[in-house]
Design a protein around this motif. Structure first.
Motif, mmCIF file in Angstrom:
data_model
loop_
_atom_site.group_PDB
_atom_site.id
_atom_site.type_symbol
_atom_site.label_atom_id
_atom_site.label_comp_id
_atom_site.label_asym_id
_atom_site.label_seq_id
_atom_site.Cartn_x
_atom_site.Cartn_y
_atom_site.Cartn_z
ATOM 1 N N GLY A 131 66.943 -55.395 43.295
ATOM 2 C CA GLY A 131 66.720 -56.173 44.315
ATOM 3 C C GLY A 131 64.826 -54.926 44.581
ATOM 4 N N ASN A 132 64.992 -54.307 43.867
ATOM 5 C CA ASN A 132 62.587 -53.499 43.565
ATOM 6 C C ASN A 132 61.996 -54.320 43.585
ATOM 7 O OD1 ASN A 132 63.708 -51.032 45.195
ATOM 8 N ND2 ASN A 132 64.360 -50.373 42.649
ATOM 9 N N ASP A 133 62.752 -55.434 42.159
ATOM 10 C CA ASP A 133 61.543 -56.408 41.849
ATOM 11 C C ASP A 133 61.390 -57.644 42.642
ATOM 12 O OD1 ASP A 133 61.432 -54.531 39.563
ATOM 13 O OD2 ASP A 133 62.980 -56.360 38.235
ATOM 14 N N ILE A 134 62.814 -58.003 43.284
ATOM 15 C CA ILE A 134 62.686 -59.590 44.417
ATOM 16 C C ILE A 134 61.302 -58.675 45.735
ATOM 17 C CG2 ILE A 134 64.044 -60.495 45.461
ATOM 18 C CD1 ILE A 134 66.140 -60.466 43.458
ATOM 19 N N PRO A 151 57.997 -62.806 49.988
ATOM 20 C CA PRO A 151 57.046 -63.760 51.405
ATOM 21 C C PRO A 151 57.544 -62.995 52.249
ATOM 22 C CG PRO A 151 58.159 -64.938 50.796
ATOM 23 C CD PRO A 151 58.668 -63.850 49.392
ATOM 24 N N GLY A 152 56.744 -62.595 53.173
ATOM 25 C CA GLY A 152 56.838 -63.064 55.056
ATOM 26 C C GLY A 152 57.804 -60.955 55.255
ATOM 27 N N TYR A 183 60.516 -54.478 56.433
ATOM 28 C CA TYR A 183 61.452 -56.442 57.450
ATOM 29 C C TYR A 183 60.931 -57.542 57.358
ATOM 30 C CZ TYR A 183 63.983 -52.661 60.047
ATOM 31 O OH TYR A 183 64.542 -51.528 61.260
ATOM 32 N N VAL A 184 61.390 -57.881 55.980
ATOM 33 C CA VAL A 184 61.306 -59.473 55.543
ATOM 34 C C VAL A 184 62.309 -60.572 56.373
ATOM 35 C CG1 VAL A 184 61.774 -61.002 53.449
ATOM 36 C CG2 VAL A 184 61.517 -58.515 53.589
ATOM 37 N N ILE A 244 62.430 -64.778 53.056
ATOM 38 C CA ILE A 244 63.699 -65.146 51.959
ATOM 39 C C ILE A 244 64.310 -66.357 51.879
ATOM 40 C CG2 ILE A 244 66.651 -64.566 52.584
ATOM 41 C CD1 ILE A 244 65.871 -62.643 53.993
ATOM 42 N N ARG A 245 63.688 -67.443 52.836
ATOM 43 C CA ARG A 245 64.089 -68.702 52.816
ATOM 44 C C ARG A 245 62.946 -69.600 51.762
ATOM 45 N NH1 ARG A 245 64.008 -72.734 56.934
ATOM 46 N NH2 ARG A 245 63.617 -74.508 55.688
ATOM 47 N N GLN A 246 62.221 -68.950 52.028
ATOM 48 C CA GLN A 246 60.755 -69.216 50.911
ATOM 49 C C GLN A 246 60.776 -68.329 49.626
ATOM 50 O OE1 GLN A 246 56.736 -68.429 52.676
ATOM 51 N NE2 GLN A 246 55.943 -68.532 50.322
#
Length: 131
Positions: free
Chosen positions: A77-80, A85-86, A92-93, A98-100
Motif C-alpha cells: 500500500g505505501n509503495d502504491i 497520481p491525482g 485523498y486520491v 485510481i483509474r489512471q
C-alpha cells in the motif's frame, strides 16, 4: 418575489452545472448501471490475502494493493500511494487517479454509478469490481 425565486433557481442550476464539470474533470463521469438480479445472501473470498494497516488518508492505495494481491500481483500500500497520481493536498486520491494507476499497470478500471442490486449481482458473477 418571482425574480428572487428565479434568481435562486438560476443560482442552484449554475452551482449544479459547475459542480458536474469539476467532478467530470477530477473524477470522470460515472457510468450509470441499474439492474435487478439474483444473488446469494453472503459472499466469501477464498483466496488468501492480507489486510495491511494504513495511516492517514491512503486507503485508496491500500485497497488497490489488496485488489492486486487478490489477482496474484504482490503489492504494498505505501509503495502504491507514493506512485498514485491525482492526490489532493490533504492526501485523498481522486477516483481518476485510481483509474489512471490501474491503467499504468495495464488494467482497465471504470467508475460506475450503481444501485445495490447491480453491485451484488456484479460481485456474484464477476471478479472485477472495486469499492
Amino acid at each position: 418575489m418571482k425574480y428572487i425565486v428565479g434568481g435562486i433557481i438560476l443560482t442552484l442550476l449554475n452551482w449544479f452545472i459547475i459542480t458536474m464539470v469539476i467532478d467530470w474533470r477530477l473524477m470522470t463521469l460515472p457510468i450509470p448501471h441499474f439492474k435487478k438480479g439474483n444473488y446469494p445472501e453472503a459472499f466469501l473470498i477464498e483466496k488468501e490475502n492480507r489486510m495491511d494497516i494504513q495511516n492517514a488518508y491512503n486507503c485508496s492505495a491500500f485497497s488497490t494493493a489488496f485488489l492486486l494481491r487478490h489477482f496474484g500481483i504482490e503489492a504494498e500500500g505505501n509503495d502504491i500511494y507514493n506512485k498514485m497520481p491525482g492526490k489532493m493536498k490533504s492526501g485523498y486520491v481522486y477516483q481518476k487517479g485510481i483509474r489512471q494507476y490501474f491503467s499504468e499497470q495495464g488494467m482497465k478500471a471504470y467508475y460506475f454509478l450503481i444501485d445495490n442490486n447491480y453491485y451484488l449481482t456484479k460481485v456474484n458473477f464477476s471478479n472485477n469490481i472495486k469499492v
